[in-house]
Design an enzyme around this catalytic site. Structure first.
Site: not given
Ligand code: URA
Length: 434
Positions: A82, A161, A168, A183, A187
């Protein structure tokens, strides 16, 4: 406990207990706590930060807000990768096929672009027919058969999220280290992965502008994973200029194709290979990181990564021929050249401005609801350190609608700094955490 008291304590820098954080988020999900109180809480976190215990509690409640995707019956070590978000960052589309062709199982849960940063799902969806909305069963079958599948965040994966991220986005609280860390990790932890490789971007085109902030974010995410027995490594990489030359969804797919055929830009190839090597190493395919680097390189050179990407495009409903015949991808109708006002060395290409300009002409979105134009974007003709003559082409803007081109062209022009002296060479991979 009253919500206002929790906000008050967080605002004053106190540590909240895990059950207090859980009550806030769970109350919000049940619509018992209104947006305005959670917005205030997010802003308090933005300014006061969170301790490791708080950030783990927040991640945990977000994971528990949905189901977990069980992959335990799929043979092999499961490793995801990621990025925290950048401009021209298409490394997932290169490192994932390379790692999968080396034997790693790669369940890729990807995101969409937001603001000036691009998203893997949008890039993939520029391929005609490509489906990212797989059901969990389809996702599992893909992994069994091909060792690689790309999926978006579904309603089952960390729904808290999704809800918090929109809030946000509307309350200027995206760029908070604990909020980004929880966040991203929520995931990842909603799927029972064995290991995660993180690419934490730092620079003008990243959420984290300074290396010390990027390091803190990397440490926080590695810590969250470790507390749950996951093997996690984070690279901190430079995002002061776009990665590669292409910015924009279909344009980036073209560059991915070239890179998987070992004809891509040096910076993009280097980071993608290192990320693939870390995935192979954490996936325990070979005993050492050097062996993993060699294996990643060989999968690039013998075309296995390229073939794997084609196989997965086909399996997810897309047309794999797009990788050889770029005219099958969405193509822009207009091109605008940006010329250099003077001769000199390119000393900076502000990635954030390039990202915003390509977003402006349709490559990105301002809000989650906006649709994107897959054909448009920017192709750089130069990178930092290169010499340019007066009138030499700095980049080209590819567009389909005229209306914002002038504004975008101005923004792109402002992104280039030209100096009389060659700039010092900058490291691409700045640090490894974990
Ligand atoms: N990517 C994400 O999944 N969440 C964030 O808060 C910032 C980048």
């Amino acid at each position: 406990m009253r919500t206002v008291d929790l906000i008050h304590r967080k605002r004053d820098g106190e540590e909240l207990a895990p059950e207090e954080i859980a009550s806030l988020i769970e109350g919000y999900l049940r619509d018992e706590i209104p947006d305005y109180q959670i917005s205030a809480f997010l802003m308090a976190v933005f300014f006061s930060g969170m301790t490791d215990r708080e950030v783990s509690a927040l991640t945990d409640v977000m994971v528990r807000s949905g189901g977990t995707v069980d992959l335990s019956d799929i043979p092999g070590v499961k490793v995801d990768k990621h990025s925290t978000g950048g401009v021209g960052d298409k490394t997932s589309l290169i490192s994932a096929p390379l790692a999968a062709s080396a034997g790693v199982v790669v369940p890729m849960i990807s995101g969409r672009g937001l603001g000036h940063t691009g998203g893997t799902l949008d890039k993939l969806e520029s391929i005609p027919g490509f489906r990212t909305n797989l059901s969990i069963e389809e996702f599992r079958n893909m992994l069994k058969r091909h060792k690689l599948a790309f999926i978006g965040q579904t309603a089952e994966i960390a729904p808290a999220d999704g809800k918090l991220y929109s809030l946000r986005d509307a309350t200027a609280t995206v760029e908070s280290i604990p909020l980004i860390a929880s966040s991203i990790m929520s995931k990842k932890l909603a799927v029972n992965l064995d290991a995660i490789v993180l690419d934490v971007k730092v620079g003008t085109g990243a959420f984290m502008k300074r290396q010390v902030e990027a390091r803190r974010l990397a440490q926080m995410m590695v810590g969250i994973g470790r507390r749950l027995d996951k093997r996690v490594q984070a690279l901190i990489t430079d995002m002061n200029q776009p990665l590669g030359y292409a910015i924009g969804n279909a344009l980036e797919v073209m560059e991915v194709s070239q890179t998987l055929q070992n004809a891509g830009p040096t910076d993009l190839t280097r980071i993608s290979l290192e990320l693939a090597a870390r995935m192979i190493y954490l996936g325990k395919i070979v005993p050492t990181l050097d062996d993993a680097r060699e294996l990643a390189q060989s999968k690039l050179l013998d075309g296995s990564g390229y073939q794997k990407f084609k196989e997965v495009i086909q399996a997810q409903g897309g047309n794999p021929q797009v990788l050889d015949r770029f005219e099958l991808l969405p193509n822009a109708t207009g091109v605008r050249e940006i010329a250099s006002p003077r001769a000199g060395y390119i000393s900076q290409i502000e990635a954030g401005l390039i990202g915003l300009a390509s977003s402006l002409i349709g490559a990105g979105r301002d809000t989650k609801e906006d649709t994107i134009d897959p054909a448009v974007g920017v192709i750089l003709e130069v990178k930092v350190g290169q010499k340019v003559d007066t009138g030499g082409v700095l980049c080209r803007l590819y567009y389909t609608k005229e209306d914002r081109v002038e504004e975008a062209a101005q923004m792109v022009e402002d992104a280039f700094r030209i100096s009389t002296q060659a700039p010092e060479e900058r490291e691409l991979i700045l640090e490894v955490v974990g």
